[in-house]
Design a protein around this motif. Structure first.
Motif, PDB file in Angstrom:
ATOM      1  N   ALA A  13      16.763  27.815  37.532  1.00 34.75           N
ATOM      2  CA  ALA A  13      17.771  26.834  37.129  1.00 34.75           C
ATOM      3  C   ALA A  13      17.484  25.514  37.834  1.00 34.75           C
ATOM      4  N   LEU A  14      17.580  24.460  37.098  1.00 37.92           N
ATOM      5  CA  LEU A  14      17.392  23.145  37.685  1.00 37.92           C
ATOM      6  C   LEU A  14      18.602  22.786  38.531  1.00 37.92           C
ATOM      7  N   ILE A  15      18.362  22.126  39.607  1.00 44.70           N
ATOM      8  CA  ILE A  15      19.462  21.684  40.461  1.00 44.70           C
ATOM      9  C   ILE A  15      19.943  20.345  39.929  1.00 44.70           C
ATOM     10  N   SER A  17      21.630  17.044  40.294  1.00 47.71           N
ATOM     11  CA  SER A  17      21.922  16.182  41.418  1.00 47.71           C
ATOM     12  C   SER A  17      22.625  14.937  40.920  1.00 47.71           C
ATOM     13  N   ASN A  66      24.182  23.651  41.611  1.00 48.42           N
ATOM     14  CA  ASN A  66      23.372  24.633  40.914  1.00 48.42           C
ATOM     15  C   ASN A  66      24.319  25.690  40.373  1.00 48.42           C
ATOM     16  N   THR A  70      28.372  23.623  44.346  1.00 48.79           N
ATOM     17  CA  THR A  70      28.108  22.201  44.536  1.00 48.79           C
ATOM     18  C   THR A  70      28.242  21.886  46.020  1.00 48.79           C
TER      19      THR A  70
END
Length: 103
Positions: A13-15, A17, A66, A70
């Motif tokens: 999974a992409l974080i 931001s 993610n 948070t």
């Protein structure tokens, strides 16, 4: 000969931001103190001192997340407007580290 499958790789999974944030923060500064038996000249007396005021100061921060989690960091510049006060604050700024979990 049996064919072998490659082990399963879970998708990463992409974080998410959030870029740095900068906003004004409104905060209420207050303090009070009770002094019992204060004496300079003459009989002792009890004093009550207090000060309350509203102030606007900058806050900056950043957060990363993610999925359900948070993590955010904020820095409050509380001393910006306190220089003209008769009584300075006990601390000049504040840092906040926050962990959020979504249910």
């Amino acid at each position: 000969m049996a064919s072998r499958k490659a082990p399963y790789a879970a998708p990463v999974a992409l974080i998410a931001s959030r870029p740095e944030q900068a906003d004004p923060a409104i905060h209420r500064d207050s303090w009070s103190e009770d002094v019992a038996g204060w004496q300079v000249a003459g009989p002792p007396q009890n004093l009550h001192l207090s000060d309350v005021y509203w102030s606007v100061a900058p806050v900056v921060g950043a957060s990363v997340g993610n999925g359900r989690f948070t993590l955010s960091y904020r820095h409050y510049f509380m001393s910006v407007n306190s220089n003209h006060r008769n009584i300075p604050p006990l601390w000049s700024d504040a840092d906040v580290l926050e962990v959020k979990v979504k249910f």
